[in-house]
Design an enzyme around this catalytic site. Structure first.
Site, PDB file in Angstrom:
ATOM      1  CE1 TYR A 166      -3.827   2.293   0.490  1.00 41.26           C
ATOM      2  CE2 TYR A 166      -2.508   3.314   2.214  1.00 41.26           C
ATOM      3  CZ  TYR A 166      -3.602   3.342   1.369  1.00 41.26           C
ATOM      4  OH  TYR A 166      -4.469   4.404   1.388  1.00 41.26           O
ATOM      5  CG  ASP A 271       5.798   4.562   0.689  1.00 48.03           C
ATOM      6  OD1 ASP A 271       5.997   5.411   1.587  1.00 48.03           O
ATOM      7  OD2 ASP A 271       4.662   4.196   0.341  1.00 48.03           O
ATOM      8  CE  LYS A 299       1.137   5.220   7.820  1.00 46.53           C
ATOM      9  NZ  LYS A 299      -0.289   5.309   7.949  1.00 46.53           N
TER      10      LYS A 299
HETATM   11  C1  LIG Z   1       3.746   2.725   3.065  1.00 45.99           C
HETATM   12  C2  LIG Z   1       2.656   3.745   2.967  1.00 45.99           C
HETATM   13  N1  LIG Z   1       2.715   4.688   2.012  1.00 45.99           N
HETATM   14  C3  LIG Z   1       1.779   5.653   1.897  1.00 45.99           C
HETATM   15  C4  LIG Z   1       0.713   5.701   2.761  1.00 45.99           C
HETATM   16  C5  LIG Z   1      -0.314   6.768   2.625  1.00 45.99           C
HETATM   17  O1  LIG Z   1      -0.214   7.666   3.653  1.00 45.99           O
HETATM   18  P1  LIG Z   1      -1.436   8.617   4.026  1.00 45.99           P
HETATM   19  O2  LIG Z   1      -2.473   7.742   4.630  1.00 45.99           O
HETATM   20  O3  LIG Z   1      -0.844   9.622   4.969  1.00 45.99           O
HETATM   21  O4  LIG Z   1      -1.897   9.265   2.769  1.00 45.99           O
HETATM   22  C6  LIG Z   1       0.604   4.732   3.775  1.00 45.99           C
HETATM   23  C7  LIG Z   1      -0.535   4.760   4.713  1.00 45.99           C
HETATM   24  O5  LIG Z   1      -0.750   3.877   5.487  1.00 45.99           O
HETATM   25  C8  LIG Z   1       1.592   3.728   3.873  1.00 45.99           C
HETATM   26  O6  LIG Z   1       1.536   2.786   4.829  1.00 45.99           O
END
Ligand SMILES: Cc1ncc(COP(=O)(O)O)c(C=O)c1O
Length: 461
Positions: A166, A271, A299
């Site tokens: 994700y 990421d 986060k």
């Molecule tokens: C690895 C990863 N990338 C991107 C995101 C997206 O972040 P946001 O929910 O702040 O848009 C998440 C959210 O859980 C994530 O776990």
């Protein structure tokens, strides 16, 4: 590591215990039930994000303090959910509260750079070994902009990702995530499948997924895409998968990915929305010793305020600096979020903090392993930095395929209910892990192990 010959867990017993625990949780949370009835009239499904959904109602929270949260019924929990892994600082950390108060009194938004933003960029550059930074307001924005930068830099359109990972809720990455096992297709040619409705097929087709922990499959897919004139602009991936519980990279895998992407002129994006600032001061880059071309953060960065960041090499970020890519946003580098981030980096999530987090996580993992061994459960404990989980599977999970085929959904769901009724607040959902904060104590992690031990005893009695 999973046990060689675990006991067979009786599915009917799991279902019966889950039913009892659900009734118990419902009885303990009537105000959440009432809040749900009220909220659903105006909030779709009674929540602000579909990831907050839960049957028969979500548990609505009132406040948080350090390692604990309190729900609207007054139940207090040790918080292992920590805002989807964002609050490694703990709730209402005094340094962050002070920084936010001071900034609030001095103006919270100008859409012009304040010093905090420069300081945060300097510190992130040092920690992640990447020269240039930009800020956004969420993880989704970070991955969306990083992909655009990679596309502009390479002049290519295909995005390669890891099947099951994700990366946020924009179209390019809402592909090949939580899909039924039968639809995955051939491992060498994994299907590109939309995650939910509303995503154009043309966009889905531009994103290609490969299995985690298999550098050979990645390179073979890259070569086929090259022969079709669809070479990837980027590989976007988590260095350790954080949405199938925790799945660590096998030795050598990340190094191979680094070498393959460099050889094929592909931008490697780690990421680090979940891993960055949560598993080491310099995130996965530091922890695993592999340097990508870009990282995305969110986060934990904002210490509870919405923020995100994109870091890149000077070379890759040149397409932002020469004006070819418009990397923009009204609230980018918002002073309030940046004040919280600065206080967090300078006063809370210091290198020392990660030594303590590691030690606490080791204690928690070892405690869970001891319970597993004592009761011969089909599972294992796995984690890194502030993150970890018990994975209920008789074999190690290495990618999405092994996760879907082996994770025990019933046991995972029971564990959540069991924890909630014993004061352990965990992220709902079978894909999640715990996140510790710097305010967690041995008492907190021992409470987790105690609850887990009681569940193991109830299951195997
Ligand atoms: C690895 C990863 N990338 C991107 C995101 C997206 O972040 P946001 O929910 O702040 O848009 C998440 C959210 O859980 C994530 O776990």
């Amino acid at each position: 590591m999973a046990l060689q010959s675990p006991v067979q867990i009786d599915e009917r017993r799991v279902a019966a215990l889950a039913q009892e625990e659900l009734a118990r949780l419902n009885a303990r949370t009537p105000r959440s039930g009432a809040m749900f009835e009220r909220a659903r009239r105006t909030l779709s499904n009674g929540v602000a994000s579909s990831y907050q959904l839960r049957d028969p109602w979500p548990i609505y929270l009132d406040c948080g303090e350090g390692p604990t949260v309190t729900d609207v019924d007054g139940n207090r929990y040790w918080d292992f959910h920590n805002g989807f892994g964002s609050m490694v600082q703990g709730h209402a950390h005094p340094a962050i509260v002070r920084a936010v108060r001071e900034r609030a009194g001095a103006g919270t938004h100008f859409a012009a750079v304040t010093e905090e933003t420069v300081v945060v960029a300097e510190e992130l550059a040092r920690r992640f070994g990447l020269a240039r930074w930009r800020f956004v307001n969420s993880g989704s924005e970070a991955t969306m902009d990083a992909i655009r930068i990679a596309r502009a830099f390479t002049g290519r359109e295909t995005v390669m990702k890891i099947f099951g990972s994700y990366h946020g809720h924009h179209d390019a990455v809402m592909v090949s995530i939580g899909v039924p096992y039968e639809e995955i297709g051939d491992r060498e040619e994994l299907a590109s499948l939309p995650y939910g409705a509303g995503i154009p097929a043309a966009v889905v087709a531009l994103t290609v997924a490969v299995p985690f922990n298999d550098a050979g499959a990645m390179e073979r897919r890259i070569e086929r895409l090259e022969s079709e004139d669809r070479a990837p602009a980027c590989v976007i991936m988590e260095a350790a998968m954080m949405n199938l519980g925790v799945v660590l990279p096998q030795p050598g895998y990340l190094e191979q990915v680094r070498e393959i992407t460099a050889r094929h002129g592909i931008v490697l994006i780690f990421d680090e929305v979940k891993t960055g600032l949560a598993i080491a001061a310099g995130g996965a880059c530091e922890r695993f010793g592999v340097q990508p071309d870009m990282v995305t953060l969110a986060k934990t960065l904002g210490g509870g305020l919405p923020s995100g960041a994109i870091g890149g090499s000077e070379q890759v970020m040149s397409v932002v600096e020469d004006g070819s890519v418009y990397q923009v946003g009204t609230y980018n580098g918002n002073p309030l979020a940046m004040a919280a981030a600065r206080a967090s980096l300078e006063e809370v999530l210091t290198p020392d903090a990660y030594r303590d987090l590691d030690a606490l996580n080791e204690r928690l993992l070892a405690g869970c392993e001891e319970v597993i061994a004592r009761h011969r459960l089909p599972g294992y404990a796995v984690g890194v930095g502030s993150k970890g989980c018990v994975t209920f599977s008789p074999v190690p999970i290495v990618d999405y395929e092994t996760f879907k085929a082996n994770q025990d959904v019933g046991l995972t769901e029971l564990a959540w209910l069991w924890n909630m009724n014993r004061g352990i607040y965990m992220t709902p959902g079978r894909e999640e892990e715990w996140t510790l904060s710097v305010t967690h104590t041995e008492e907190a992690v021992d409470a987790y192990v105690q609850a887990f031990g009681e569940m193991a005893a109830a299951l195997t009695a």
